[in-house]
Design an enzyme around this catalytic site. Structure first.
Site, PDB file in Angstrom:
ATOM      1  N   CYS A  60       0.626  -1.034  -0.076  1.00 31.23           N
ATOM      2  CA  CYS A  60      -0.087   0.003  -0.045  1.00 31.23           C
ATOM      3  C   CYS A  60       0.833   1.185   0.022  1.00 31.23           C
ATOM      4  O   CYS A  60       1.800   1.374   0.851  1.00 31.23           O
ATOM      5  CB  CYS A  60      -0.959  -0.088   1.242  1.00 31.23           C
ATOM      6  SG  CYS A  60      -2.170   1.526   1.254  1.00 31.23           S
ATOM      7  N   CYS A  64       0.657   5.014   6.686  1.00 30.42           N
ATOM      8  CA  CYS A  64       0.113   4.739   8.038  1.00 30.42           C
ATOM      9  C   CYS A  64       0.849   4.132   8.868  1.00 30.42           C
ATOM     10  O   CYS A  64       1.481   3.149   8.609  1.00 30.42           O
ATOM     11  CB  CYS A  64      -1.376   4.038   7.925  1.00 30.42           C
ATOM     12  SG  CYS A  64      -2.521   4.647   6.819  1.00 30.42           S
ATOM     13  N   CYS A  67       0.773   0.359  10.213  1.00 29.50           N
ATOM     14  CA  CYS A  67       0.186  -0.563   9.350  1.00 29.50           C
ATOM     15  C   CYS A  67       1.242  -1.420   8.776  1.00 29.50           C
ATOM     16  O   CYS A  67       2.287  -0.811   8.038  1.00 29.50           O
ATOM     17  CB  CYS A  67      -0.572  -0.051   8.406  1.00 29.50           C
ATOM     18  SG  CYS A  67      -1.587  -1.347   7.211  1.00 29.50           S
ATOM     19  N   CYS A 104     -15.914  -9.975   6.268  1.00 27.12           N
ATOM     20  CA  CYS A 104     -15.226  -8.583   5.869  1.00 27.12           C
ATOM     21  C   CYS A 104     -13.980  -9.034   5.036  1.00 27.12           C
ATOM     22  O   CYS A 104     -13.184  -9.960   5.337  1.00 27.12           O
ATOM     23  CB  CYS A 104     -14.987  -8.101   7.009  1.00 27.12           C
ATOM     24  SG  CYS A 104     -15.963  -7.907   8.390  1.00 27.12           S
ATOM     25  N   CYS A 135     -18.968  -6.888   4.465  1.00 30.57           N
ATOM     26  CA  CYS A 135     -18.046  -5.636   4.710  1.00 30.57           C
ATOM     27  C   CYS A 135     -16.922  -5.524   3.831  1.00 30.57           C
ATOM     28  O   CYS A 135     -16.271  -6.636   3.907  1.00 30.57           O
ATOM     29  CB  CYS A 135     -17.888  -5.660   6.177  1.00 30.57           C
ATOM     30  SG  CYS A 135     -16.892  -3.954   6.781  1.00 30.57           S
ATOM     31  N   CYS A 195     -18.612   1.390   9.142  1.00 29.25           N
ATOM     32  CA  CYS A 195     -17.914   0.660  10.100  1.00 29.25           C
ATOM     33  C   CYS A 195     -16.792   1.643  10.202  1.00 29.25           C
ATOM     34  O   CYS A 195     -15.883   1.757   9.449  1.00 29.25           O
ATOM     35  CB  CYS A 195     -17.370  -0.790   9.866  1.00 29.25           C
ATOM     36  SG  CYS A 195     -16.206  -1.278  10.811  1.00 29.25           S
ATOM     37  N   ARG A 268     -16.580  -2.728  18.440  1.00 29.66           N
ATOM     38  CA  ARG A 268     -15.774  -3.878  18.166  1.00 29.66           C
ATOM     39  C   ARG A 268     -14.553  -4.057  18.679  1.00 29.66           C
ATOM     40  O   ARG A 268     -13.749  -3.027  18.653  1.00 29.66           O
ATOM     41  CB  ARG A 268     -15.814  -4.029  16.691  1.00 29.66           C
ATOM     42  CG  ARG A 268     -14.890  -5.278  16.344  1.00 29.66           C
ATOM     43  CD  ARG A 268     -15.028  -5.560  14.965  1.00 29.66           C
ATOM     44  NE  ARG A 268     -16.427  -5.748  14.394  1.00 29.66           N
ATOM     45  CZ  ARG A 268     -16.713  -5.535  13.246  1.00 29.66           C
ATOM     46  NH1 ARG A 268     -15.946  -4.824  12.367  1.00 29.66           N
ATOM     47  NH2 ARG A 268     -18.007  -5.658  12.825  1.00 29.66           N
TER      48      ARG A 268
END
Ligand code: SF4
Length: 324
Positions: A60, A64, A67, A104, A135, A195, A268
């Site tokens: 990616c 971040c 991550c 998900c 999701c 979410c 969650r």
């Protein structure tokens, strides 16, 4: 949308001072208030279980700090291409047989290309046909892309705001907080359930955790699901820069404040559960967490095995929430 109707229009005019005051309550008082709100809206013995599959891992371009899938973090993770639809559906069938009611799917993209989005739409249609909720988390979306996912029958879109608006620049520089809010608006406008949560233990202050909950609880409509993650990503910049782990009781406080301020949302317990003791998880459920991810991995992060979750549920007298 197949989610049960819930009151997502509870107060959205929370002030930071009110949220800070909740965080500062004596722990027993905070737990009592959160548990009281929880049982007014939900059966506190039921916990929703979802399964998360990484349909496109790593590589990616976003930076971040927490991550493992970012090319900016040297985690040694091998990047993969987008999975084939059949392979994804085989995983969804297995998750259903293991008792998951929601499936998900996550792809490590800044935003999806339209060609890839079509493949994801085929996955959504296939998982829906199995009778499961769907999701996806694909990064930033345009209004047109959100509408296309809605047309495919998507139930939920995950897009986290991560932390407070002020702390955001310390953890991501390749996009703005407003970019996240814009995608959330597109998702909401398309009629897909939202979410949206964050991650704690990033070296942020209590005031930033107040800011995170404030940003979520003052959205015009509360997110249907609010994942609260604890930092885990080995080899990431965030872990390197944050030698001190967050106090588990502060994590529980964050869950409790999320429950009080967003009473109709599923709160969650997400990444970081594998490193939590059963006692901490029990406190999180008492504080109002009522959703977890099951399965050995959360995208790339280890997660408790199904057997240990079954044992935990049995010890605590919890049952999986039926599909609503
Ligand atoms: S959190 Fe999402 S956007 Fe950020 S680096 Fe990871 S996969 Fe990319």
């Amino acid at each position: 949308m197949t989610a049960p109707p819930r009151d997502l229009h509870a107060r959205s005019d929370w002030t930071r001072a009110e949220i800070a005051a909740l965080f500062a309550l004596p722990f027993p008082e905070l737990m009592f208030r959160a548990a009281t709100v929880h049982r007014a809206y939900f059966d506190p013995t039921q916990v929703q279980t979802s399964t998360l599959l990484s349909i496109k891992t790593g590589g990616c371009p976003e930076d971040c700090s927490y991550c493992t899938q970012s090319v900016h973090n040297q985690t040694g993770l091998k990047a993969t291409k987008l999975m084939a639809v059949d392979a994804v559906l085989a995983e969804a069938r297995a998750a259903k047989e293991a008792g998951a009611s929601r499936f998900c799917m996550g792809a490590a993209w800044r935003n999806p290309k339209d060609k890839d989005l079509e493949q994801v739409c085929a996955m959504v249609e296939g998982v829906k046909a199995l009778g499961m909720e769907t999701c996806v988390t694909l990064g930033m979306l345009s209004a047109q892309q959100a509408a296309r996912l809605m047309q495919a029958g998507l139930d939920y879109y995950n897009h986290n705001i991560d932390t407070s608006p002020e702390y955001y620049r310390h953890i991501v520089s390749t996009r703005l907080y407003q970019d996240r809010l814009d995608t959330l608006e597109h998702v909401r406008d398309a009629g897909i359930a939202v979410c949206c949560g964050g991650i704690v233990g990033l070296g942020e202050s209590r005031e930033d955790r107040v800011g995170l909950i404030h940003a979520l609880a003052t959205l015009p409509v509360h997110p249907e699901s609010v994942p609260i993650n604890a930092l885990v990503g080995e080899g990431t910049r965030a872990v390197a820069e944050t030698p001190q782990k967050l106090d588990p009781l502060e994590f529980v406080r964050t869950i409790a404040v999320a429950r009080i301020t967003m009473p109709g949302s599923m709160v969650r317990l997400s990444a970081g559960r594998e490193e939590m003791s059963d006692e901490t998880q029990a406190l999180c459920f008492l504080a109002g967490a009522n959703s977890i991810f099951c399965g050995p991995k959360l995208l790339t992060t280890p997660n408790p095995e199904a057997d240990s979750d079954r044992q935990l549920f049995a010890n605590l007298g919890l049952t999986p929430m039926p599909l609503g």
